[in-house]
Design a protein around this motif. Sequence first.
Motif, PDB file in Angstrom:
ATOM      1  N   GLY A   1      72.892 -51.324   5.012  1.00 35.99           N
ATOM      2  CA  GLY A   1      72.355 -50.296   4.539  1.00 35.99           C
ATOM      3  C   GLY A   1      73.098 -49.681   3.406  1.00 35.99           C
ATOM      4  O   GLY A   1      74.304 -50.009   3.554  1.00 35.99           O
ATOM      5  N   ALA A   2      72.581 -48.869   2.511  1.00 31.06           N
ATOM      6  CA  ALA A   2      73.275 -48.301   1.410  1.00 31.06           C
ATOM      7  C   ALA A   2      74.214 -47.303   1.995  1.00 31.06           C
ATOM      8  O   ALA A   2      74.164 -46.875   3.035  1.00 31.06           O
ATOM      9  CB  ALA A   2      72.476 -47.614   0.278  1.00 31.06           C
ATOM     10  N   SER A   3      75.318 -47.066   1.265  1.00 33.54           N
ATOM     11  CA  SER A   3      76.381 -45.972   1.521  1.00 33.54           C
ATOM     12  C   SER A   3      75.336 -44.714   1.550  1.00 33.54           C
ATOM     13  O   SER A   3      74.682 -44.407   0.951  1.00 33.54           O
ATOM     14  CB  SER A   3      77.452 -45.834   0.328  1.00 33.54           C
ATOM     15  OG  SER A   3      78.268 -44.967   0.615  1.00 33.54           O
ATOM     16  N   GLY A   4      75.671 -43.750   2.920  1.00 33.25           N
ATOM     17  CA  GLY A   4      75.069 -42.752   2.980  1.00 33.25           C
ATOM     18  C   GLY A   4      73.743 -42.917   3.871  1.00 33.25           C
ATOM     19  O   GLY A   4      73.216 -41.779   4.475  1.00 33.25           O
ATOM     20  N   SER A   5      73.569 -44.031   4.372  1.00 33.44           N
ATOM     21  CA  SER A   5      72.258 -44.374   5.124  1.00 33.44           C
ATOM     22  C   SER A   5      72.535 -43.856   6.543  1.00 33.44           C
ATOM     23  O   SER A   5      71.490 -43.960   7.238  1.00 33.44           O
ATOM     24  CB  SER A   5      71.902 -45.681   4.997  1.00 33.44           C
ATOM     25  OG  SER A   5      72.810 -46.724   5.466  1.00 33.44           O
ATOM     26  N   GLY A   6      73.721 -43.759   7.054  1.00 36.60           N
ATOM     27  CA  GLY A   6      73.855 -43.135   8.375  1.00 36.60           C
ATOM     28  C   GLY A   6      74.684 -44.052   9.431  1.00 36.60           C
ATOM     29  O   GLY A   6      74.569 -44.033  10.633  1.00 36.60           O
TER      30      GLY A   6
ATOM     31  N   THR B   1      69.734 -34.083   7.788  1.00 36.45           N
ATOM     32  CA  THR B   1      69.499 -34.952   9.124  1.00 36.45           C
ATOM     33  C   THR B   1      69.887 -36.339   8.712  1.00 36.45           C
ATOM     34  O   THR B   1      69.231 -37.022   7.806  1.00 36.45           O
ATOM     35  CB  THR B   1      67.911 -34.805   9.476  1.00 36.45           C
ATOM     36  OG1 THR B   1      67.694 -33.361   9.697  1.00 36.45           O
ATOM     37  CG2 THR B   1      67.804 -35.623  10.881  1.00 36.45           C
ATOM     38  N   VAL B   2      71.000 -36.964   9.291  1.00 32.77           N
ATOM     39  CA  VAL B   2      71.414 -38.096   8.901  1.00 32.77           C
ATOM     40  C   VAL B   2      70.995 -39.325   9.763  1.00 32.77           C
ATOM     41  O   VAL B   2      70.946 -40.449   9.205  1.00 32.77           O
ATOM     42  CB  VAL B   2      73.162 -37.898   9.154  1.00 32.77           C
ATOM     43  CG1 VAL B   2      73.826 -39.314   8.985  1.00 32.77           C
ATOM     44  CG2 VAL B   2      73.662 -36.946   7.931  1.00 32.77           C
ATOM     45  N   CYS B   3      70.915 -39.004  11.186  1.00 29.12           N
ATOM     46  CA  CYS B   3      69.936 -40.014  11.855  1.00 29.12           C
ATOM     47  C   CYS B   3      68.738 -39.533  12.235  1.00 29.12           C
ATOM     48  O   CYS B   3      68.687 -38.418  13.048  1.00 29.12           O
ATOM     49  CB  CYS B   3      70.670 -40.308  13.190  1.00 29.12           C
ATOM     50  SG  CYS B   3      72.516 -41.173  12.755  1.00 29.12           S
TER      51      CYS B   3
HETATM   52  P1  ADP Z   1      77.143 -44.741   5.992  1.00 27.58           P
HETATM   53  O1  ADP Z   1      78.143 -45.212   6.825  1.00 27.58           O
HETATM   54  O2  ADP Z   1      75.743 -45.559   5.883  1.00 27.58           O
HETATM   55  O3  ADP Z   1      77.678 -44.646   4.485  1.00 27.58           O
HETATM   56  P2  ADP Z   1      77.476 -41.862   6.962  1.00 27.58           P
HETATM   57  O4  ADP Z   1      76.971 -41.893   8.397  1.00 27.58           O
HETATM   58  O5  ADP Z   1      78.956 -41.859   6.607  1.00 27.58           O
HETATM   59  O6  ADP Z   1      76.645 -43.119   6.170  1.00 27.58           O
HETATM   60  O7  ADP Z   1      76.968 -40.529   6.060  1.00 27.58           O
HETATM   61  C1  ADP Z   1      75.559 -40.274   6.064  1.00 27.58           C
HETATM   62  C2  ADP Z   1      75.194 -39.144   5.646  1.00 27.58           C
HETATM   63  O8  ADP Z   1      75.846 -38.109   6.576  1.00 27.58           O
HETATM   64  C3  ADP Z   1      76.021 -38.577   4.358  1.00 27.58           C
HETATM   65  O9  ADP Z   1      75.096 -37.988   3.428  1.00 27.58           O
HETATM   66  C4  ADP Z   1      77.246 -37.921   4.900  1.00 27.58           C
HETATM   67  O10 ADP Z   1      77.725 -37.037   3.905  1.00 27.58           O
HETATM   68  C5  ADP Z   1      76.857 -37.090   5.999  1.00 27.58           C
HETATM   69  N1  ADP Z   1      78.162 -36.892   6.746  1.00 27.58           N
HETATM   70  C6  ADP Z   1      78.773 -37.908   7.346  1.00 27.58           C
HETATM   71  N2  ADP Z   1      79.666 -37.227   8.387  1.00 27.58           N
HETATM   72  C7  ADP Z   1      79.438 -35.825   7.963  1.00 27.58           C
HETATM   73  C8  ADP Z   1      80.467 -34.882   8.546  1.00 27.58           C
HETATM   74  N3  ADP Z   1      81.218 -34.988   9.497  1.00 27.58           N
HETATM   75  N4  ADP Z   1      79.859 -33.433   8.016  1.00 27.58           N
HETATM   76  C9  ADP Z   1      78.942 -33.500   7.176  1.00 27.58           C
HETATM   77  N5  ADP Z   1      78.235 -34.537   6.686  1.00 27.58           N
HETATM   78  C10 ADP Z   1      78.436 -35.713   6.958  1.00 27.58           C
END
Ligand code: ADP
Length: 242
Positions: free
Chosen positions: A36-41, A17-19
Amino acid sequence: MAKLDLKGVTKSFGDNTVCRGIDLSVNEGEMVCLIGASGSGKSTLLRCINLLEPIDDGRILLDGVDISEPGLNPQPIRARIGIVFQSFNLFPHMTAAENVMLAPRRVLGKSRDALDAPVKALFERFDLGQRMNHYPDQLSGGQQQRVAIIRALAMQPEIMLFDEITSALDPELVGEVLDVLRQLRTEGMTMILATHEMAFARELADKVCFLDAGRILEEGPPETLFSDPKEPRTRAFLKRVL
Ligand code: ADP
Ligand code: MG
């Protein structure tokens, strides 16, 4: 009424769950920065707003109208919300002007003739009048990114989303791209930026949101968020990046 209103926006990829229930209000003419950190959504949230990703729960309201309902045709809504990415993705075999005309021709059905004057005006407004007939490989990275912004503006969007648009640029080219955002801000464009440019966010944002593991952990005007963060995780993040 807010120009854009996110209510409980939730998005998962499989069991990730990303958001996680994002609430965010953006008023007309505001600039909101997501940090926010890389991977925060951050990127996922911007992609959801532009309907590039379907959301699993919550609502996205544009001018009070739910644009996130399943089954809705995303095309006319995407035309109202421009997005620019880190990688400029200009077509290499087309000039800058041809790149800019592509979506208005294909999506809005406008003719080249009808686009000539407004596209020229856009290039001149952003100081690229001399470059519109150049091919992408004849332009610097900063100029290419500015063309990518012009390409999004050519659709006359009501809101612009920017995802780390200076991250791929050499440091000396960052300023000219931030200047474009500064100009858009002055002209009253409603904007949401995911950014690592903390000094820029501090200078120009109306509101800064700190994302942590898919939640807006803390938000506020930049002077408060940067100078007096309440949450330990915000403090730790800012300590790393400032
Ligand atoms: P940020 O932009 O803050 O770095 P992201 O939104 O790119 O964060 O990513 C947040 C999370 O969602 C990460 O764990 C990433 O691996 C996952 N993620 C992003 N896009 C996809 C996708 N298309 N399929 C699967 N996982 C995804
Ligand atoms: Mg990202």
